[in-house]
Write a protein that holds these residues in place. Structure first.
Motif, PDB file in Angstrom:
ATOM      1  N   CYS A  87      -2.759  -5.141   3.035  1.00 16.09           N
ATOM      2  CA  CYS A  87      -1.395  -4.770   2.652  1.00 16.09           C
ATOM      3  C   CYS A  87      -0.378  -5.362   3.622  1.00 16.09           C
ATOM      4  N   GLY A  88       0.720  -5.855   3.071  1.00 14.77           N
ATOM      5  CA  GLY A  88       1.792  -6.384   3.899  1.00 14.77           C
ATOM      6  C   GLY A  88       2.902  -5.394   4.148  1.00 14.77           C
ATOM      7  N   TYR A  89       2.951  -4.337   3.343  1.00 11.36           N
ATOM      8  CA  TYR A  89       3.948  -3.290   3.567  1.00 11.36           C
ATOM      9  C   TYR A  89       3.396  -1.956   3.081  1.00 11.36           C
ATOM     10  N   ALA A  90       4.015  -0.884   3.563  1.00 11.60           N
ATOM     11  CA  ALA A  90       3.604   0.471   3.193  1.00 11.60           C
ATOM     12  C   ALA A  90       4.788   1.207   2.595  1.00 11.60           C
ATOM     13  N   GLN A  91       4.494   2.044   1.615  1.00 14.02           N
ATOM     14  CA  GLN A  91       5.524   2.821   0.939  1.00 14.02           C
ATOM     15  C   GLN A  91       5.094   4.281   0.896  1.00 14.02           C
ATOM     16  N   VAL A  92       6.061   5.175   1.014  1.00  9.86           N
ATOM     17  CA  VAL A  92       5.784   6.604   0.935  1.00  9.86           C
ATOM     18  C   VAL A  92       6.968   7.275   0.259  1.00  9.86           C
ATOM     19  N   THR A  93       6.702   8.320  -0.514  1.00  7.69           N
ATOM     20  CA  THR A  93       7.762   9.096  -1.147  1.00  7.69           C
ATOM     21  C   THR A  93       7.718  10.520  -0.613  1.00  7.69           C
ATOM     22  N   GLY A 151       0.836  -1.185   0.000  1.00 10.39           N
ATOM     23  CA  GLY A 151       0.000   0.000   0.000  1.00 10.39           C
ATOM     24  C   GLY A 151       0.874   1.239   0.000  1.00 10.39           C
ATOM     25  N   ARG A 152       0.246   2.384  -0.184  1.00 12.90           N
ATOM     26  CA  ARG A 152       1.015   3.615  -0.323  1.00 12.90           C
ATOM     27  C   ARG A 152       0.367   4.737   0.467  1.00 12.90           C
TER      28      ARG A 152
END
Length: 276
Positions: A80-86, A47-48
């Motif tokens: 979601c198993g992980y989260a991402q952010v920029t 997920g993001r």
């Protein structure tokens, strides 16, 4: 419906049709906004966090950490198993909050405006990548990309699938010179490296480097610097106004090279495993 969290003193209230939630605290009221995206690609577990803004003073980053934690809980609830952010800069004020909660740097994006032609030693030359060269290079790119994703925390199966999608798309479209630039670099007639860049055409045509590599036997001799400068010239000749690239955080030699060449950071990609 609000998602309440009495231990952190905030709750989220969805704004209908926007994909964004208000972050509310008592008695302050709305203190910011949070936007999330759950995976839509088959096989993706990521997920993001698209938007996180705290609009009230938060000197200790208490509300920021609470919102990041709430974001993770929502993403887990969506499978979601992980989260991402920029984040847009390497010194973004929210970076300490993400790091405190276990987010690790996966990659950086960099971008530089293109002006005049860069000087490149005449011993170097860029050539269109031959079919034989393409077939030799593609497995190296695919394996390196997969392994870098895995080191960054992407699950093995998803890393393999992601690398496979890139490879399949490029294999099918490699002859489309309007989209893909595939080149080999030679030094005094000896092949020393490869380049893959994607071109996005529009009011401002841009090039983005997806893979730049110097063969192991030829590293440490300045070929990487020459390849980047030659790439800038190639992009300029195609009408591009900027050249961007992405580099994994554990690729320290590449980061040092781009810093020496004056490439400013345009994004810091962070990732955290939420389950497992």
């Amino acid at each position: 419906m609000p998602t309440r969290d009495t231990t952190r003193g905030i709750h989220l209230v969805d704004i209908p049709g926007s994909g964004v939630s208000e972050i509310r605290a008592h008695p302050e009221g709305t203190i910011g906004h949070l936007g999330l995206t759950a995976p839509t690609t088959a096989g993706s577990a990521g997920g993001r966090i698209d938007t996180l803004r705290i609009t009230r003073p938060d000197p200790g980053l208490h509300w920021a950490r609470a919102a990041i934690t709430a974001a993770g809980e929502r993403l887990v609830a969506r499978g979601c198993g992980y989260a991402q952010v920029t984040l847009p800069t390497a010194d973004h004020p929210l970076l300490p909050a993400f790091r405190a909660l276990g987010y690790r740097e996966l990659a950086r994006t960099l971008s530089t405006p293109l002006g005049g032609q860069q000087p490149v030693d005449g011993a170097y030359a860029l050539h269109a990548l031959t079919e034989r060269g393409f077939l030799a290079w593609l497995p190296l790119f695919r394996a390196d990309y997969r392994d870098a994703l895995r080191r960054g925390g992407i699950p093995a199966a998803e890393a393999e699938a992601g690398a496979g999608r890139w490879a399949a798309d490029l294999t099918a479209n490699r002859l489309d010179s309007h989209r893909h630039v595939l080149r080999s670099l030679s030094h005094r007639g000896v092949p020393v490296g490869h380049l893959w860049a994607a071109v996005t055409r529009g009011p401002q045509t841009r090039a983005f480097v997806l893979d730049v590599r110097i063969a192991p036997a030829h590293r440490g001799r300045g070929h990487g610097r020459a390849l980047l400068r030659a790439t800038e010239n190639e992009a300029l000749s195609l009408g591009c106004s900027t050249l961007g690239l992405s580099v994994f955080a554990d690729n320290r030699p590449a980061l040092r090279l781009y810093d020496a060449l004056g490439y400013p950071v345009s994004g810091v990609v962070l990732l955290r495993r939420l389950t497992g």
